[in-house]
Design a protein around this motif. Structure first.
Motif, PDB file in Angstrom:
ATOM      1  N   LEU A   1       0.833  -1.201   0.000  1.00  0.00           N
ATOM      2  CA  LEU A   1       0.000   0.000   0.000  1.00  0.00           C
ATOM      3  C   LEU A   1       0.865   1.248   0.000  1.00  0.00           C
ATOM      4  CD1 LEU A   1      -3.141   0.716   2.167  1.00  0.00           C
ATOM      5  CD2 LEU A   1      -1.270   2.347   2.132  1.00  0.00           C
ATOM      6  N   TYR A   2       1.846   1.310   0.911  1.00  0.00           N
ATOM      7  CA  TYR A   2       2.681   2.506   0.989  1.00  0.00           C
ATOM      8  C   TYR A   2       3.639   2.595  -0.194  1.00  0.00           C
ATOM      9  CZ  TYR A   2       6.171   5.847   2.517  1.00  0.00           C
ATOM     10  OH  TYR A   2       7.030   6.916   2.570  1.00  0.00           O
ATOM     11  N   ARG A   3       4.162   1.466  -0.607  1.00  0.00           N
ATOM     12  CA  ARG A   3       5.115   1.453  -1.721  1.00  0.00           C
ATOM     13  C   ARG A   3       4.484   1.962  -3.008  1.00  0.00           C
ATOM     14  NH1 ARG A   3       6.343  -3.332  -1.041  1.00  0.00           N
ATOM     15  NH2 ARG A   3       5.180  -4.378  -2.718  1.00  0.00           N
ATOM     16  N   GLU A   4       3.240   1.586  -3.254  1.00  0.00           N
ATOM     17  CA  GLU A   4       2.570   1.960  -4.498  1.00  0.00           C
ATOM     18  C   GLU A   4       1.752   3.246  -4.382  1.00  0.00           C
ATOM     19  OE1 GLU A   4       0.293  -1.351  -5.832  1.00  0.00           O
ATOM     20  OE2 GLU A   4       2.052  -2.675  -6.094  1.00  0.00           O
ATOM     21  N   HIS A   5       1.389   3.599  -3.155  1.00  0.00           N
ATOM     22  CA  HIS A   5       0.510   4.767  -2.980  1.00  0.00           C
ATOM     23  C   HIS A   5       0.974   5.630  -1.803  1.00  0.00           C
ATOM     24  CE1 HIS A   5      -2.321   2.915  -5.803  1.00  0.00           C
ATOM     25  NE2 HIS A   5      -2.199   1.788  -5.109  1.00  0.00           N
ATOM     26  N   PRO A   6       2.161   6.190  -1.850  1.00  0.00           N
ATOM     27  CA  PRO A   6       2.618   7.037  -0.748  1.00  0.00           C
ATOM     28  C   PRO A   6       1.747   8.272  -0.557  1.00  0.00           C
ATOM     29  CG  PRO A   6       4.077   7.242  -2.648  1.00  0.00           C
ATOM     30  CD  PRO A   6       3.158   6.100  -2.941  1.00  0.00           C
ATOM     31  N   ASP A   7       0.982   8.641  -1.585  1.00  0.00           N
ATOM     32  CA  ASP A   7       0.102   9.811  -1.468  1.00  0.00           C
ATOM     33  C   ASP A   7      -1.151   9.510  -0.651  1.00  0.00           C
ATOM     34  OD1 ASP A   7      -0.497   8.077  -3.667  1.00  0.00           O
ATOM     35  OD2 ASP A   7      -1.928   9.564  -4.420  1.00  0.00           O
ATOM     36  N   TRP A   8      -1.384   8.239  -0.321  1.00  0.00           N
ATOM     37  CA  TRP A   8      -2.523   7.887   0.520  1.00  0.00           C
ATOM     38  C   TRP A   8      -2.228   8.088   2.000  1.00  0.00           C
ATOM     39  CZ3 TRP A   8      -4.700   2.603  -1.645  1.00  0.00           C
ATOM     40  CH2 TRP A   8      -5.145   2.800  -2.970  1.00  0.00           C
ATOM     41  N   ILE A   9      -1.018   8.456   2.333  1.00  0.00           N
ATOM     42  CA  ILE A   9      -0.586   8.599   3.717  1.00  0.00           C
ATOM     43  C   ILE A   9      -0.722  10.055   4.148  1.00  0.00           C
ATOM     44  CG2 ILE A   9       1.378   8.332   5.288  1.00  0.00           C
ATOM     45  CD1 ILE A   9       0.099   5.725   4.255  1.00  0.00           C
ATOM     46  N   LEU A  10      -1.025  10.241   5.411  1.00  0.00           N
ATOM     47  CA  LEU A  10      -1.179  11.580   5.969  1.00  0.00           C
ATOM     48  C   LEU A  10       0.201  12.189   6.237  1.00  0.00           C
ATOM     49  CD1 LEU A  10      -3.636  13.326   6.789  1.00  0.00           C
ATOM     50  CD2 LEU A  10      -3.329  12.471   9.126  1.00  0.00           C
ATOM     51  N   TYR A  11       0.371  13.465   5.903  1.00  0.00           N
ATOM     52  CA  TYR A  11       1.643  14.159   6.088  1.00  0.00           C
ATOM     53  C   TYR A  11       1.442  15.368   6.999  1.00  0.00           C
ATOM     54  CZ  TYR A  11       3.499  11.288   2.344  1.00  0.00           C
ATOM     55  OH  TYR A  11       3.916  10.212   1.587  1.00  0.00           O
ATOM     56  N   ASP A  12       2.512  15.705   7.740  1.00  0.00           N
ATOM     57  CA  ASP A  12       2.442  16.884   8.597  1.00  0.00           C
ATOM     58  C   ASP A  12       2.736  18.139   7.780  1.00  0.00           C
ATOM     59  OD1 ASP A  12       5.220  17.090   8.301  1.00  0.00           O
ATOM     60  OD2 ASP A  12       5.645  16.140  10.235  1.00  0.00           O
ATOM     61  N   THR A  13       2.785  19.282   8.434  1.00  0.00           N
ATOM     62  CA  THR A  13       2.963  20.558   7.729  1.00  0.00           C
ATOM     63  C   THR A  13       4.362  20.724   7.161  1.00  0.00           C
ATOM     64  OG1 THR A  13       3.440  21.597   9.874  1.00  0.00           O
ATOM     65  CG2 THR A  13       1.165  21.726   9.055  1.00  0.00           C
ATOM     66  N   GLU A  14       5.280  19.835   7.532  1.00  0.00           N
ATOM     67  CA  GLU A  14       6.638  19.857   6.969  1.00  0.00           C
ATOM     68  C   GLU A  14       6.821  18.773   5.922  1.00  0.00           C
ATOM     69  OE1 GLU A  14       9.310  19.608  10.246  1.00  0.00           O
ATOM     70  OE2 GLU A  14       8.833  21.621  10.998  1.00  0.00           O
ATOM     71  N   ASP A  15       5.708  18.217   5.462  1.00  0.00           N
ATOM     72  CA  ASP A  15       5.694  17.188   4.418  1.00  0.00           C
ATOM     73  C   ASP A  15       6.374  15.894   4.843  1.00  0.00           C
ATOM     74  OD1 ASP A  15       4.250  18.649   2.469  1.00  0.00           O
ATOM     75  OD2 ASP A  15       6.072  19.772   1.967  1.00  0.00           O
ATOM     76  N   LYS A  16       6.353  15.621   6.140  1.00  0.00           N
ATOM     77  CA  LYS A  16       6.856  14.344   6.638  1.00  0.00           C
ATOM     78  C   LYS A  16       5.673  13.451   6.984  1.00  0.00           C
ATOM     79  CE  LYS A  16      11.051  16.371   8.620  1.00  0.00           C
ATOM     80  NZ  LYS A  16      11.826  16.599   9.880  1.00  0.00           N
ATOM     81  N   PRO A  17       5.786  12.151   6.728  1.00  0.00           N
ATOM     82  CA  PRO A  17       4.665  11.254   7.057  1.00  0.00           C
ATOM     83  C   PRO A  17       4.336  11.297   8.544  1.00  0.00           C
ATOM     84  CG  PRO A  17       6.294  10.130   5.697  1.00  0.00           C
ATOM     85  CD  PRO A  17       6.915  11.420   6.115  1.00  0.00           C
ATOM     86  N   VAL A  18       3.050  11.292   8.845  1.00  0.00           N
ATOM     87  CA  VAL A  18       2.621  11.157  10.241  1.00  0.00           C
ATOM     88  C   VAL A  18       2.937   9.734  10.668  1.00  0.00           C
ATOM     89  CG1 VAL A  18       0.650  11.184  11.799  1.00  0.00           C
ATOM     90  CG2 VAL A  18       0.841  12.910   9.992  1.00  0.00           C
ATOM     91  N   ARG A  19       3.810   9.615  11.681  1.00  0.00           N
ATOM     92  CA  ARG A  19       4.321   8.295  12.092  1.00  0.00           C
ATOM     93  C   ARG A  19       3.987   8.048  13.557  1.00  0.00           C
ATOM     94  NH1 ARG A  19      10.502   9.032  10.510  1.00  0.00           N
ATOM     95  NH2 ARG A  19      10.042  10.970  11.621  1.00  0.00           N
ATOM     96  N   PRO A  20       2.808   7.526  13.864  1.00  0.00           N
ATOM     97  CA  PRO A  20       2.471   7.234  15.261  1.00  0.00           C
ATOM     98  C   PRO A  20       3.379   6.179  15.886  1.00  0.00           C
ATOM     99  CG  PRO A  20       0.503   7.318  13.903  1.00  0.00           C
ATOM    100  CD  PRO A  20       1.666   7.315  12.971  1.00  0.00           C
ATOM    101  N   TRP A  21       3.948   5.314  15.051  1.00  0.00           N
ATOM    102  CA  TRP A  21       4.849   4.262  15.543  1.00  0.00           C
ATOM    103  C   TRP A  21       6.163   4.298  14.776  1.00  0.00           C
ATOM    104  CZ3 TRP A  21       2.486  -1.310  16.262  1.00  0.00           C
ATOM    105  CH2 TRP A  21       1.927  -1.410  17.557  1.00  0.00           C
ATOM    106  N   ILE A  22       7.255   4.288  15.507  1.00  0.00           N
ATOM    107  CA  ILE A  22       8.583   4.038  14.937  1.00  0.00           C
ATOM    108  C   ILE A  22       9.125   2.799  15.633  1.00  0.00           C
ATOM    109  CG2 ILE A  22      10.931   4.916  14.631  1.00  0.00           C
ATOM    110  CD1 ILE A  22       9.786   7.733  14.626  1.00  0.00           C
TER     111      ILE A  22
END
Length: 399
Positions: free
Chosen positions: A73-94
């Motif tokens: 899903l992420y590999r083919e559709h990175p635009d489906w992911i939510l991004y913060d105001t600095e254009d970084k993916p919202v990452r609740p888990w690392i």
């Protein structure tokens, strides 16, 4: 799956379980929900068919906002992911370190942007497909991930509040799974789920010991504090009842107390234990707490900070009184019938002794060890026969 189903089928006294839910681990990657892992080589439809043939309603776990960085899903559709105001993916888990959750190798987990029409359409298809394959019980987990402040993220389609986006997604899910499906929310915002969820996890995960990160203290606080929602907004879920007599550090007393707490609270009753491999007395406890209808106790001391939990059921000329000592010290307390909202002329019978309790100055005196509980039947009759096989039979008129 096959071991559990065959084991349950072979039980002499099989409990009356309705739902059989598959938990996380069935798909190739978090986010690729319809791609079965090597654990289910025949696919999920075959698994659901097996569950249905065994006499249960199939259920499934879905992290509805989750996508791993290694997912297709992420590999083919990175635009489906939510991004913060600095254009970084919202990452609740690392999850760079070991052990990684559920055995997956993802180093990061992202939040789906459901304002993206294609992302929403994808998840709509996921839930519709799972339902068409036979699932009629859905546990959606980590739902709080979707409640991202709209002023702090960049959405594909901006202009709405986080709650508006959230409830739009809930509407899509409910339509996809149908009104007949039982929907359990987990790690979820309670109020936005009203009108959609049938059940709601109200506290943290409960584990195999009284102490530590997965101890029941959080669950006990949340079960009492969120009691007002039970059977009004949805059915509360205090997490799985621990019954096994192996790979567990809960004492017999603690297991008994927590099982009765789940039952008396009128909450969902779940377990993950292999019931076909546990001792008969533990299986009997599971049968004892089996619900018979929607029930909701009163909590006479809800407004007070107390060392014990007190729950009361009244039905006709009978009632149940449950007291759990959640502390590390012996509890010694007295209770008047009036503060428990019982007629002072009623008699009190102890499940512990099987005898009628003698009152002291018209008050019930209890002494409960740490993590222990007491269960009483209150009745207008002077003689009763306690039912130790089914808890709720004790409130029926002929018992």
């Amino acid at each position: 799956l096959t071991e559990y189903l065959n084991g349950l089928a072979g039980m002499e006294k099989r409990p009356d379980i309705k739902y059989f839910q598959l938990d996380v681990g069935y798909c190739t990657s978090i986010g690729d929900w319809l791609e079965p892992s090597e654990r289910f080589p025949k696919g999920l439809k075959a698994a659901f068919d097996e569950i249905r043939a065994a006499g249960f309603v199939p259920g499934i776990w879905v992290g509805a906002f989750m996508a791993g960085n290694r997912s297709r899903l992420y590999r083919e559709h990175p635009d489906w992911i939510l991004y913060d105001t600095e254009d970084k993916p919202v990452r609740p888990w690392i999850t760079d370190n070991e052990p990684k959750p559920w055995g997956y190798q993802d180093e990061e987990y992202y939040c789906l942007d459901t304002s993206h029409p294609e992302a929403m359409a994808y998840m709509k298809n996921v839930f519709e497909t799972l339902h068409s394959w036979g699932a009629e019980m859905f546990k959606t987990d980590f739902m709080l991930w979707g409640l991202q402040d709209s002023s702090r993220v960049k959405r594909h389609t901006p202009g709405k509040t986080s709650v508006e986006y959230f409830r739009e997604y809930l509407q899509v899910i409910r339509e996809a799974i149908g009104e007949e499906s039982y929907w359990l929310g987990c790690i979820a915002p309670f109020l936005p789920f009203v009108g959609y969820a049938d059940g709601m996890r109200i506290g943290g995960d409960v584990g195999s010991s009284w102490d530590g990160e997965f101890g029941p203290q959080n669950m006990m606080r949340c079960l009492v504090g969120n009691h007002f929602t039970n059977h009004h907004y949805y059915q509360t879920d205090p997490d799985a009842v621990m019954l096994r007599d192996f790979q567990i550090r809960l004492t017999e007393r603690e297991i008994h107390s927590l099982a009765l707490l789940a039952a008396i609270s009128g909450s969902c009753i779940y377990t993950s234990d292999p019931l076909h491999r546990i001792a008969e007395e533990r299986a009997a406890l599971f049968r004892f707490i089996e619900p018979d209808k929607r029930r909701k106790p009163s909590l006479p001391f809800l407004a007070e900070e107390r060392p014990e939990i007190v729950m009361v059921h009244k039905e006709g000329a009978k009632g149940l009184l449950f007291i759990l000592n959640k502390t590390e010290d012996y509890l010694r307390e007295t209770y008047s019938p009036e503060e428990l909202d019982f007629d002072p002329s009623w008699n009190i019978f102890s499940f512990q002794t099987g005898e009628r309790e003698a009152l002291w100055k018209k008050q019930l005196v209890v002494s409960i060890p740490p993590h222990g509980c007491r269960l009483f039947l209150l009745s207008a009759d002077k003689q009763v026969t306690l039912d130790y096989e089914r808890l709720w039979n004790n409130l029926k008129a002929d018992i």
